[in-house]
Scaffold this active site. Structure first.
Site, PDB file in Angstrom:
ATOM      1  N   CYS A 125      87.180 -41.221  81.128  1.00  6.63           N
ATOM      2  CA  CYS A 125      87.557 -39.796  81.167  1.00  6.63           C
ATOM      3  C   CYS A 125      87.914 -39.309  82.572  1.00  6.63           C
ATOM      4  O   CYS A 125      88.408 -38.190  82.726  1.00  6.63           O
ATOM      5  CB  CYS A 125      86.442 -38.948  80.575  1.00  6.63           C
ATOM      6  SG  CYS A 125      85.860 -39.563  78.986  1.00  6.63           S
ATOM      7  N   HIS A 252      87.176 -32.172  82.886  1.00  8.95           N
ATOM      8  CA  HIS A 252      87.354 -32.985  81.679  1.00  8.95           C
ATOM      9  C   HIS A 252      86.695 -32.253  80.510  1.00  8.95           C
ATOM     10  O   HIS A 252      85.587 -31.729  80.624  1.00  8.95           O
ATOM     11  CB  HIS A 252      86.736 -34.365  81.894  1.00  8.95           C
ATOM     12  CG  HIS A 252      86.477 -35.096  80.622  1.00  8.95           C
ATOM     13  ND1 HIS A 252      87.456 -35.260  79.663  1.00  8.95           N
ATOM     14  CD2 HIS A 252      85.352 -35.679  80.123  1.00  8.95           C
ATOM     15  CE1 HIS A 252      86.938 -35.933  78.651  1.00  8.95           C
ATOM     16  NE2 HIS A 252      85.660 -36.191  78.902  1.00  8.95           N
ATOM     17  N   ASN A 286      87.398 -33.978  72.469  1.00  9.34           N
ATOM     18  CA  ASN A 286      87.294 -34.725  73.726  1.00  9.34           C
ATOM     19  C   ASN A 286      88.263 -35.905  73.663  1.00  9.34           C
ATOM     20  O   ASN A 286      88.040 -36.855  72.925  1.00  9.34           O
ATOM     21  CB  ASN A 286      85.843 -35.204  73.900  1.00  9.34           C
ATOM     22  CG  ASN A 286      85.641 -36.065  75.143  1.00  9.34           C
ATOM     23  OD1 ASN A 286      86.582 -36.601  75.705  1.00  9.34           O
ATOM     24  ND2 ASN A 286      84.388 -36.206  75.546  1.00  9.34           N
TER      25      ASN A 286
HETATM   26  O1  UT7 Z   1      83.525 -37.712  77.708  1.00  8.22           O
HETATM   27  C1  UT7 Z   1      82.635 -38.644  78.241  1.00  8.22           C
HETATM   28  C2  UT7 Z   1      81.433 -37.985  78.803  1.00  8.22           C
HETATM   29  N1  UT7 Z   1      80.587 -37.553  77.709  1.00  8.22           N
HETATM   30  C3  UT7 Z   1      79.887 -36.424  77.803  1.00  8.22           C
HETATM   31  O2  UT7 Z   1      79.961 -35.746  78.792  1.00  8.22           O
HETATM   32  C4  UT7 Z   1      78.957 -36.083  76.641  1.00  8.22           C
HETATM   33  C5  UT7 Z   1      77.681 -35.454  77.145  1.00  8.22           C
HETATM   34  N2  UT7 Z   1      76.740 -35.168  76.075  1.00  8.22           N
HETATM   35  C6  UT7 Z   1      76.911 -34.139  75.187  1.00  8.22           C
HETATM   36  O3  UT7 Z   1      77.917 -33.458  75.225  1.00  8.22           O
HETATM   37  C7  UT7 Z   1      75.799 -33.818  74.230  1.00  8.22           C
HETATM   38  O4  UT7 Z   1      74.629 -34.518  74.595  1.00  8.22           O
HETATM   39  C8  UT7 Z   1      76.120 -34.133  72.740  1.00  8.22           C
HETATM   40  C9  UT7 Z   1      77.216 -33.200  72.258  1.00  8.22           C
HETATM   41  C10 UT7 Z   1      76.563 -35.589  72.629  1.00  8.22           C
HETATM   42  C11 UT7 Z   1      74.895 -33.911  71.871  1.00  8.22           C
HETATM   43  O5  UT7 Z   1      74.415 -32.586  72.049  1.00  8.22           O
HETATM   44  P1  UT7 Z   1      72.886 -32.312  72.383  1.00  8.22           P
HETATM   45  O6  UT7 Z   1      72.735 -30.874  72.468  1.00  8.22           O
HETATM   46  O7  UT7 Z   1      72.534 -33.134  73.608  1.00  8.22           O
HETATM   47  O8  UT7 Z   1      72.165 -32.864  71.098  1.00  8.22           O
HETATM   48  P2  UT7 Z   1      71.010 -33.945  70.992  1.00  8.22           P
HETATM   49  O9  UT7 Z   1      71.574 -35.308  71.076  1.00  8.22           O
HETATM   50  O10 UT7 Z   1      69.894 -33.567  71.888  1.00  8.22           O
HETATM   51  O11 UT7 Z   1      70.537 -33.690  69.500  1.00  8.22           O
HETATM   52  C12 UT7 Z   1      69.855 -32.474  69.114  1.00  8.22           C
HETATM   53  C13 UT7 Z   1      69.578 -32.532  67.646  1.00  8.22           C
HETATM   54  C14 UT7 Z   1      68.957 -33.840  67.186  1.00  8.22           C
HETATM   55  O12 UT7 Z   1      68.068 -33.540  66.132  1.00  8.22           O
HETATM   56  P3  UT7 Z   1      66.478 -33.471  66.367  1.00  8.22           P
HETATM   57  O13 UT7 Z   1      66.093 -34.817  66.870  1.00  8.22           O
HETATM   58  O14 UT7 Z   1      66.277 -32.385  67.391  1.00  8.22           O
HETATM   59  O15 UT7 Z   1      65.948 -33.127  65.011  1.00  8.22           O
HETATM   60  C15 UT7 Z   1      70.112 -34.633  66.665  1.00  8.22           C
HETATM   61  O16 UT7 Z   1      69.742 -35.575  65.709  1.00  8.22           O
HETATM   62  O17 UT7 Z   1      70.798 -32.420  66.918  1.00  8.22           O
HETATM   63  C16 UT7 Z   1      70.953 -33.536  66.049  1.00  8.22           C
HETATM   64  N3  UT7 Z   1      72.373 -33.866  65.987  1.00  8.22           N
HETATM   65  C17 UT7 Z   1      73.206 -33.245  65.139  1.00  8.22           C
HETATM   66  N4  UT7 Z   1      73.018 -32.275  64.236  1.00  8.22           N
HETATM   67  C18 UT7 Z   1      74.081 -31.854  63.534  1.00  8.22           C
HETATM   68  C19 UT7 Z   1      73.089 -34.761  66.712  1.00  8.22           C
HETATM   69  N5  UT7 Z   1      74.363 -34.753  66.361  1.00  8.22           N
HETATM   70  C20 UT7 Z   1      74.469 -33.809  65.379  1.00  8.22           C
HETATM   71  C21 UT7 Z   1      75.543 -33.333  64.635  1.00  8.22           C
HETATM   72  N6  UT7 Z   1      75.310 -32.357  63.726  1.00  8.22           N
HETATM   73  N7  UT7 Z   1      76.799 -33.801  64.784  1.00  8.22           N
END
Ligand code: UT7
Length: 330
Positions: A125, A252, A286
């Site tokens: 990216c 990005h 993205n």
């Molecule tokens: O482009 C390359 C560089 N990449 C990035 O910069 C990505 C950086 N990371 C992110 O943008 C975020 O971490 C994500 C968008 C990938 C995830 O968001 P988050 O707020 O960090 O969510 P999380 O992984 O902490 O998950 C929170 C909760 C979890 O449930 P529990 O364990 O709290 O019950 C996940 O299982 O949300 C759940 N979850 C979802 N729920 C509904 C994860 N994905 C989803 C989903 N829909 N798609």
């Protein structure tokens, strides 16, 4: 001691500037509701946690090369140049189907030019900023006059459509810029690149044994929200500018919350209230190396930015790799 053979070097010039922009997206719009039919997710979660309302997925017949060539041809037309005016093509991509052949040679041929320097750069990216940095130095040192820099990705080829933590984020598309020589020192429109890599964090984003993209979302999120604003500040510093000097911020498009965290930091360092901040992720998802040029092109189409605006661009992603610079919009 003098060398026996004097090796001539090209004549350096003051610097480079952007001459034209273009972008290309596949036709198929994929909504959050459509993805929610396949994995356990919902529109509200995706909008609030990532900022995406919809994204585009490529058709079978679309490729990194075809989307990149479309964006590149538009950028050339925007610059008022012909393919044969180019001395080089740089394609930033991390989603070619195989390591060889590269995208750049095919892309150059497809837009109508052969016999010029053509190479791929893979810093995921961060690729468009790396490519712009290399192209600007090629022009500044006299190696090339006009260079096409393309970011093009078909991430849908690498997605596990049953993994809700990735399939809702990544998307397909391409963006491109033509760089050429500045007429004088006052006309230079590309600042020095501030770039780097954090190979110690390599395990946080990669391709698994089944050829699916995986990322440790929270770890990357923490890294991006703490380490990328300083890269943006370093790019400004290298250009001799401050946050108050920029009109447009284009990070990005990884996550709208990361974009907002970077904008907040720049505002705390003196960025103006009327700073335009890219939010192209809302409708494009993205798209890795394509996200920055595509965002600028879309903002220009919507009349949100103008020719002559000073933009700060910063990319970050797998590697981990990061890089950014100041560019004046064409
Ligand atoms: O482009 C390359 C560089 N990449 C990035 O910069 C990505 C950086 N990371 C992110 O943008 C975020 O971490 C994500 C968008 C990938 C995830 O968001 P988050 O707020 O960090 O969510 P999380 O992984 O902490 O998950 C929170 C909760 C979890 O449930 P529990 O364990 O709290 O019950 C996940 O299982 O949300 C759940 N979850 C979802 N729920 C509904 C994860 N994905 C989803 C989903 N829909 N798609």
């Amino acid at each position: 001691m003098a060398l026996r053979t004097a090796i001539r070097q090209p004549e350096p010039i003051a610097g480079a500037r952007l001459l034209g922009l273009g972008s290309s997206q596949p036709d198929r719009i994929v909504t959050n509701d459509e993805l929610a039919q396949r994995v356990e997710t919902n529109d509200e979660w995706i909008r609030s946690r990532v900022g995406i309302a919809e994204r585009r997925f490529a058709a079978e017949s679309d490729s990194v090369v075809s989307m990149g060539a479309d964006a590149g041809s538009k950028a050339l037309a925007d610059a008022g140049l012909s393919p044969t005016d180019l001395d080089g093509v740089i394609v930033a991509t991390c989603t070619m189907p195989t390591p060889i052949p590269n995208a750049a040679a095919q892309l150059a041929d497809r837009i109508g030019v052969n016999g010029i320097g053509a190479m791929d750069i893979n810093t995921a990216c961060a690729g468009f900023c790396y490519g712009t940095g290399v192209a600007a130095d090629m022009i500044r040192t006299g190696t090339a006059r006009h260079v096409l820099v393309v970011g093009s990705e078909k991430l849908s080829d690498w997605l596990d459509m049953d993994d809700r933590s990735t399939c809702i984020i990544f998307a397909d598309g391409a963006g491109a810029a033509v760089l050429g020589p500045a007429e004088s020192a006052d006309d230079v429109g590309v600042g020095p690149v501030a770039w780097g890599a954090a190979g110690d964090l390599v395990s946080t984003i990669g391709i698994d044994e089944k050829n699916f993209l995986r990322q440790e979302g929270q770890a990357v999120f923490r890294w991006a929200t703490t380490k990328i604003a300083p890269v943006a500040m370093a790019a400004l510093d290298k250009a001799g500018l401050t946050p108050a000097d920029i009109d447009v911020l284009v990070p990005h498009q990884a996550n709208l919350r990361i974009v907002e965290a970077i904008a907040k930091k720049l505002r705390s360092e003196g960025a103006r209230d009327d700073l335009v901040v890219a939010d192209d992720i809302v409708h494009s998802g993205n798209t890795s190396s394509a996200s920055i040029p595509m965002a600028i092109d879309h903002m220009r189409g919507a009349g949100r930015v103008r020719s002559g605006d000073v933009a700060l661009i910063v990319g970050f992603g797998a590697g981990l790799s990061y890089g950014g610079q100041v560019v004046v919009l064409p």
